[in-house]
Design a protein around this motif. Structure first.
Motif, PDB file in Angstrom:
ATOM      1  N   LEU A 109       9.645  -4.922  10.561  1.00 57.41           N
ATOM      2  CA  LEU A 109       9.598  -5.308   9.139  1.00 57.41           C
ATOM      3  C   LEU A 109       8.545  -6.403   8.897  1.00 57.41           C
ATOM      4  O   LEU A 109       7.807  -6.356   7.910  1.00 57.41           O
ATOM      5  N   PHE A 110       8.462  -7.350   9.821  1.00 53.85           N
ATOM      6  CA  PHE A 110       7.480  -8.430   9.678  1.00 53.85           C
ATOM      7  C   PHE A 110       6.045  -7.919   9.862  1.00 53.85           C
ATOM      8  O   PHE A 110       5.100  -8.595   9.477  1.00 53.85           O
ATOM      9  N   HIS A 111       5.905  -6.735  10.438  1.00 58.28           N
ATOM     10  CA  HIS A 111       4.574  -6.120  10.529  1.00 58.28           C
ATOM     11  C   HIS A 111       4.311  -5.193   9.348  1.00 58.28           C
ATOM     12  O   HIS A 111       3.176  -4.839   9.085  1.00 58.28           O
ATOM     13  N   ALA A 112       5.367  -4.745   8.666  1.00 61.38           N
ATOM     14  CA  ALA A 112       5.204  -3.706   7.639  1.00 61.38           C
ATOM     15  C   ALA A 112       5.007  -4.292   6.234  1.00 61.38           C
ATOM     16  O   ALA A 112       4.269  -3.735   5.434  1.00 61.38           O
ATOM     17  N   VAL A 113       5.666  -5.379   5.944  1.00 63.64           N
ATOM     18  CA  VAL A 113       5.582  -5.969   4.599  1.00 63.64           C
ATOM     19  C   VAL A 113       4.474  -7.027   4.605  1.00 63.64           C
ATOM     20  O   VAL A 113       4.547  -7.982   5.372  1.00 63.64           O
ATOM     21  N   PRO A 114       3.446  -6.855   3.773  1.00 65.04           N
ATOM     22  CA  PRO A 114       2.313  -7.787   3.845  1.00 65.04           C
ATOM     23  C   PRO A 114       2.708  -9.264   3.731  1.00 65.04           C
ATOM     24  O   PRO A 114       2.167 -10.105   4.459  1.00 65.04           O
ATOM     25  N   ALA A 115       3.653  -9.603   2.857  1.00 67.02           N
ATOM     26  CA  ALA A 115       4.033 -11.024   2.704  1.00 67.02           C
ATOM     27  C   ALA A 115       4.677 -11.549   3.994  1.00 67.02           C
ATOM     28  O   ALA A 115       4.467 -12.703   4.375  1.00 67.02           O
ATOM     29  N   LEU A 116       5.445 -10.698   4.672  1.00 67.09           N
ATOM     30  CA  LEU A 116       6.078 -11.116   5.932  1.00 67.09           C
ATOM     31  C   LEU A 116       5.055 -11.176   7.066  1.00 67.09           C
ATOM     32  O   LEU A 116       5.111 -12.043   7.936  1.00 67.09           O
ATOM     33  N   TRP A 117       4.110 -10.229   7.025  1.00 65.62           N
ATOM     34  CA  TRP A 117       3.039 -10.246   8.029  1.00 65.62           C
ATOM     35  C   TRP A 117       2.252 -11.555   7.969  1.00 65.62           C
ATOM     36  O   TRP A 117       1.859 -12.116   8.983  1.00 65.62           O
ATOM     37  N   ARG A 118       2.032 -12.092   6.747  1.00 59.81           N
ATOM     38  CA  ARG A 118       1.325 -13.373   6.599  1.00 59.81           C
ATOM     39  C   ARG A 118       2.014 -14.472   7.425  1.00 59.81           C
ATOM     40  O   ARG A 118       1.351 -15.325   8.009  1.00 59.81           O
ATOM     41  N   LEU A 119       3.351 -14.445   7.440  1.00 56.21           N
ATOM     42  CA  LEU A 119       4.097 -15.435   8.235  1.00 56.21           C
ATOM     43  C   LEU A 119       3.995 -15.137   9.722  1.00 56.21           C
ATOM     44  O   LEU A 119       3.712 -16.014  10.534  1.00 56.21           O
ATOM     45  N   HIS A 120       4.213 -13.848  10.050  1.00 55.18           N
ATOM     46  CA  HIS A 120       4.301 -13.466  11.463  1.00 55.18           C
ATOM     47  C   HIS A 120       2.934 -13.487  12.154  1.00 55.18           C
ATOM     48  O   HIS A 120       2.857 -13.666  13.375  1.00 55.18           O
ATOM     49  N   ARG A 121       1.853 -13.316  11.373  1.00 56.42           N
ATOM     50  CA  ARG A 121       0.533 -13.219  12.018  1.00 56.42           C
ATOM     51  C   ARG A 121       0.148 -14.534  12.708  1.00 56.42           C
ATOM     52  O   ARG A 121      -0.740 -14.540  13.555  1.00 56.42           O
ATOM     53  N   GLY A 269      -4.936  -8.830   5.122  1.00 54.66           N
ATOM     54  CA  GLY A 269      -5.754  -8.123   6.110  1.00 54.66           C
ATOM     55  C   GLY A 269      -5.295  -6.693   6.313  1.00 54.66           C
ATOM     56  O   GLY A 269      -4.392  -6.208   5.626  1.00 54.66           O
ATOM     57  N   GLY A 270      -5.918  -6.009   7.272  1.00 57.94           N
ATOM     58  CA  GLY A 270      -5.650  -4.581   7.467  1.00 57.94           C
ATOM     59  C   GLY A 270      -4.544  -4.284   8.458  1.00 57.94           C
ATOM     60  O   GLY A 270      -4.316  -3.133   8.807  1.00 57.94           O
ATOM     61  N   TYR A 271      -3.840  -5.319   8.934  1.00 60.63           N
ATOM     62  CA  TYR A 271      -2.854  -5.090   9.991  1.00 60.63           C
ATOM     63  C   TYR A 271      -1.512  -4.513   9.545  1.00 60.63           C
ATOM     64  O   TYR A 271      -0.903  -3.751  10.283  1.00 60.63           O
ATOM     65  N   PRO A 272      -0.994  -4.887   8.329  1.00 69.44           N
ATOM     66  CA  PRO A 272       0.353  -4.390   8.003  1.00 69.44           C
ATOM     67  C   PRO A 272       0.489  -2.887   8.232  1.00 69.44           C
ATOM     68  O   PRO A 272      -0.384  -2.107   7.835  1.00 69.44           O
ATOM     69  N   LEU A 273       1.576  -2.491   8.873  1.00 72.34           N
ATOM     70  CA  LEU A 273       1.839  -1.099   9.273  1.00 72.34           C
ATOM     71  C   LEU A 273       1.633  -0.123   8.126  1.00 72.34           C
ATOM     72  O   LEU A 273       2.143  -0.352   7.034  1.00 72.34           O
ATOM     73  N   GLY A 274       0.916   0.957   8.397  1.00 74.26           N
ATOM     74  CA  GLY A 274       0.784   2.014   7.399  1.00 74.26           C
ATOM     75  C   GLY A 274      -0.152   1.671   6.249  1.00 74.26           C
ATOM     76  O   GLY A 274      -0.188   2.365   5.254  1.00 74.26           O
ATOM     77  N   ARG A 275      -0.925   0.560   6.389  1.00 74.95           N
ATOM     78  CA  ARG A 275      -1.809   0.195   5.290  1.00 74.95           C
ATOM     79  C   ARG A 275      -3.265   0.322   5.652  1.00 74.95           C
ATOM     80  O   ARG A 275      -4.095  -0.493   5.274  1.00 74.95           O
ATOM     81  N   GLY A 276      -3.595   1.343   6.410  1.00 73.45           N
ATOM     82  CA  GLY A 276      -5.011   1.641   6.589  1.00 73.45           C
ATOM     83  C   GLY A 276      -5.527   1.429   7.983  1.00 73.45           C
ATOM     84  O   GLY A 276      -5.486   2.347   8.815  1.00 73.45           O
ATOM     85  N   ALA A 277      -5.961   0.215   8.267  1.00 75.22           N
ATOM     86  CA  ALA A 277      -6.738  -0.009   9.487  1.00 75.22           C
ATOM     87  C   ALA A 277      -6.037   0.534  10.735  1.00 75.22           C
ATOM     88  O   ALA A 277      -6.653   1.158  11.574  1.00 75.22           O
ATOM     89  N   GLU A 278      -4.743   0.317  10.811  1.00 74.56           N
ATOM     90  CA  GLU A 278      -4.020   0.682  12.026  1.00 74.56           C
ATOM     91  C   GLU A 278      -3.951   2.191  12.220  1.00 74.56           C
ATOM     92  O   GLU A 278      -3.870   2.686  13.332  1.00 74.56           O
ATOM     93  N   ALA A 279      -4.061   2.939  11.101  1.00 77.99           N
ATOM     94  CA  ALA A 279      -3.996   4.398  11.200  1.00 77.99           C
ATOM     95  C   ALA A 279      -5.273   4.942  11.854  1.00 77.99           C
ATOM     96  O   ALA A 279      -5.211   5.909  12.621  1.00 77.99           O
ATOM     97  N   GLY A 280      -6.414   4.307  11.566  1.00 75.74           N
ATOM     98  CA  GLY A 280      -7.683   4.864  12.005  1.00 75.74           C
ATOM     99  C   GLY A 280      -8.146   4.379  13.366  1.00 75.74           C
ATOM    100  O   GLY A 280      -8.847   5.072  14.072  1.00 75.74           O
ATOM    101  N   LYS A 281      -7.751   3.163  13.743  1.00 78.30           N
ATOM    102  CA  LYS A 281      -8.372   2.570  14.944  1.00 78.30           C
ATOM    103  C   LYS A 281      -7.518   2.751  16.190  1.00 78.30           C
ATOM    104  O   LYS A 281      -6.325   2.771  16.091  1.00 78.30           O
TER     105      LYS A 281
END
Ligand SMILES: [Zn+2]
Ligand SMILES: [Zn+2]
Length: 281
Positions: A109-121, A269-281
């Motif tokens: 969840l902390f990787h999937a929700v952008p606001a939570l990712w900001r904390l977890h990153r 950024g492009g890290y949150p799960l399912g939001r682009g960057a992670e799908a392609g790289k």
């Protein structure tokens, strides 16, 4: 035994933390897995400083420890396991498994929700990976996790002993699986069926988004295998892979006050799960 452990709870926690920390630090000196990119003196004061800050904040703000709530829940019959008449050993095993699954889901969840990712990153922004990385979490993430854990204890009704054992175990395994330590490949392959190993969790600290969003487990390795988030090794290999995220790569970001401000700066950024960057790289 149970009442002895619960009566001496702070000493059990601090003793386990101190012993595992010293053991891992020594192992890192004797058999390091990677050459650290930055001197320890630049990272350790901040990483350990945030542990002190987190501990104090939780004591000040969170009204009760999870162990204390488990005792209240048992007295009042709150939670699933306090309603079912299961043998004590079975309730204990189920409680530890359920709490570990909760930590896995929370981490996803902390990787999937952008606001939570900001904390977890902030955890991921460490430019090296060693025993102190395992305790490097933003205070707001720590407070949110404490709230989620209390809600889970009230709903699940685990015994106080199960909560204490789980918390001490998680603390110890987090330091173990962030260790910059070498393990024979054969031992690692065998061990990672039982517990998340340093090589398994290091994949999660890769700068490549498709590797960052793998291996979410902190303690038991089974959830990643079960839910399809397991990745055995980093593409670049453990010695050559880049640790961290693409943001905050200036070594000045390793200072405590910068770390505390990271959630409120720049884009998610492009890290949150399912939001682009992670799908392609
Ligand atoms: Zn993570
Ligand atoms: Zn980590």
């Amino acid at each position: 035994m149970e009442s002895y452990l619960l009566q001496h709870e702070p000493w059990v926690r601090m003793g386990a933390f101190g012993l595992v920390f010293l053991g891992m630090a020594l192992w890192e000196l004797l058999a390091p897995r990677r050459i650290l990119a930055h001197a320890r003196v630049r990272r350790w004061p901040s990483n350990l400083g945030i542990v002190v800050l987190d501990t104090l904040l939780v004591r000040l703000i969170v009204p009760t420890a999870a162990v204390g709530l488990a005792i209240v829940a048992a007295e009042r019959g709150w939670g699933l396991l306090n309603q079912l008449q299961l043998p004590a050993w079975l309730a204990f095993v189920l409680a530890v498994l359920a709490l570990d699954l909760l930590i896995y889901v929370q981490h996803v969840l902390f990787h999937a929700v952008p606001a939570l990712w900001r904390l977890h990153r902030m955890h991921h922004a460490d430019l090296d990976f060693d025993v102190t990385t395992g305790a490097r979490f933003h205070p707001v993430e720590i407070l949110l996790s404490a709230g989620i854990k209390l809600a889970a204890v009230a709903a699940l009704g685990p015994s106080a002993l199960a909560v204490l054992v789980f918390e001490v175990l998680l603390n110890a395994t987090a330091m173990f699986n962030h260790g910059n330590v070498r393990l024979p490949a054969g031992v690692d392959r065998w061990l990672r069926w039982i517990v998340v190993t340093p090589d398994m969790h290091r994949v999660h600290h890769s700068i490549a988004p498709r590797e960052t969003n793998r291996n979410f487990g902190f303690n038991l390795p089974w959830w990643d295998r079960l839910f399809g988030t397991y990745l055995a090794q980093p593409a670049a290999g453990h010695e050559r892979m880049t640790i961290g995220i693409s943001q905050f790569r200036d070594p000045a970001e390793l200072r405590l006050h910068r770390m505390l401000l990271q959630p409120f700066r720049d884009e998610a950024g492009g890290y949150p799960l399912g939001r682009g960057a992670e799908a392609g790289k």
